[in-house]
Design an enzyme around this catalytic site. Structure first.
Site, mmCIF file in Angstrom:
data_model
loop_
_atom_site.group_PDB
_atom_site.id
_atom_site.type_symbol
_atom_site.label_atom_id
_atom_site.label_comp_id
_atom_site.label_asym_id
_atom_site.label_seq_id
_atom_site.Cartn_x
_atom_site.Cartn_y
_atom_site.Cartn_z
ATOM 1 N N ARG A 53 0.843 -1.188 0.000
ATOM 2 C CA ARG A 53 0.000 0.000 0.000
ATOM 3 C C ARG A 53 0.885 1.247 0.000
ATOM 4 N NH1 ARG A 53 -2.003 -2.317 4.602
ATOM 5 N NH2 ARG A 53 -1.322 -0.473 5.766
ATOM 6 N N HIS B 156 0.833 -20.126 3.729
ATOM 7 C CA HIS B 156 -0.028 -20.853 4.667
ATOM 8 C C HIS B 156 -1.340 -21.106 3.946
ATOM 9 C CE1 HIS B 156 -1.888 -22.309 8.251
ATOM 10 N NE2 HIS B 156 -2.536 -21.194 8.561
ATOM 11 N N GLU C 107 14.321 -21.157 31.975
ATOM 12 C CA GLU C 107 15.113 -22.343 31.648
ATOM 13 C C GLU C 107 14.482 -23.197 30.550
ATOM 14 O OE1 GLU C 107 16.455 -24.570 35.022
ATOM 15 O OE2 GLU C 107 17.041 -22.774 36.124
#
EC number: 1.1.1.86
Length: 333
Positions: free
Chosen positions: A37, A97, A220
């Site tokens: 755009r 996708h 972790e």
């Protein structure tokens, strides 16, 4: 298609994936135009990268292959109003996708080849691996082969991204869409974030310091996932203590039990039968009221404030945060 050895490509969208695709393809020798755009948030970035940037309606007119790399929820309108009326006869339409095509929100023109190419990594990684002479594995699919050359165009595109340096696997629009959504919802995003939040809550409610809880259930986790990534679950088990291994064996199945697996199957069913997509489209069309409520609840979860304070002291994270890809809601064309 044109008679050139390499197809002329229009990349529509310049977010994390769009930028990586455009740069890699150009470096692989393709003629690439970027469709955005005028005045959009990424126009200046694409121009600074040296691309010819024009409106999407112009970009697709002469392209042999058009790659739609905008967010899922804007693709239907973009295709119907901009791409379909302007895309030339016999060209190839590419998605990263399959959601819009698989769930019939986009019905491609009958004269077009329609394919899917999806690198299995974020855009920044796709670009970084290409630059150092490697590549990120890609999956590809053919939905519509009008020319008889659709598969070759998908493979050529995947190769241009660097996928051929790693691995290219054939799939279908159905398989890619349904497994991708399931992975996000049940494991990678929904499952992991809910597991971490619940673990944090259990420790804090039992009287442990929030800072210690954060380290144990969130911080972790990266160490474990990195080992998963490098060599699977068994590699992770090789690198943790015997105590941790035994805890994995006896307590993991207590947390993720048959009931959890059954609910995961329910999630998959909702994806397969279109319930999730129908609900997501309705939510988007309604202005995202529940989405925004859920997002705010996550922002207000105690683990976020604790994590923000702790991460501020992790000076090694600063460079990584600056290099991270933009959030999904900033990746529009």
């Amino acid at each position: 298609m044109s008679n050139h050895t390499q197809p002329k490509i229009a990349i529509i969208g310049y977010g994390s994936q769009g930028r990586a695709h455009a740069l890699n393809l150009r470096d692989s020798g393709f003629d690439v135009t970027v469709g955005l755009r005028p005045g959009g948030p990424t126009e200046a970035k694409a121009q600074a990268d040296g691309f010819t940037v024009v409106a999407p309606s112009e970009a697709v007119k002469s392209a042999d292959l058009v790659a739609i790399l905008t967010p899922d929820m804007v693709q239907k309108k973009l295709y119907e109003e901009v791409i379909a009326p302007n895309m030339k006869q016999g060209a190839c339409l590419l998605f990263a996708h399959g959601l819009n095509v698989h769930f019939d929100m986009i019905t491609p023109r009958a004269d077009l080849d329609v394919v899917l190419v999806a690198p299995k990594g974020p855009g920044a990684l796709v670009r970084r691996e290409y630059e150092i002479g490697r590549g990120v594995p890609c999956i590809y699919a053919v939905y519509q082969d009008t020319s008889g050359k659709a598969e070759q165009f998908a493979l050529t595109y995947a190769g241009g991204l660097g996928g051929a340096r790693a691995n290219i696997i054939k799939t279908t629009f159905k398989e890619e869409t349904e497994t991708d959504l399931f992975g996000e919802q049940a494991v990678l995003c929904g499952g992991a974030s809910s597991l971490v939040q619940a673990g944090f809550e259990v420790l804090v409610e039992a009287g442990y310091q929030p800072e210690i809880a954060y380290y144990e259930v969130l911080h972790e986790l990266k160490l474990i996932v990195d080992l998963f990534y490098e060599g699977g679950i068994t590699r992770m088990l090789e690198f943790v203590s015997e105590t941790a291994q035994y805890g994995d064996y006896v307590s993991g199945p207590r947390v993720i039990d048959a009931g959890t697996k059954a609910r995961m199957k329910d999630v998959l069913t909702d994806i397969q039968n279109g319930t999730f997509t129908k609900n997501w489209v309705a939510e988007y069309d309604a202005g995202l009221p529940n989405y925004n409520k859920f997002k705010q609840a996550d922002l207000e979860h105690p683990i976020e404030e604790v994590g923000k304070k702790l991460r501020a002291k992790m000076v090694w994270l600063n460079g990584q945060q600056q290099a991270a890809a933009a959030p999904a809601n900033q990746q529009a064309a």
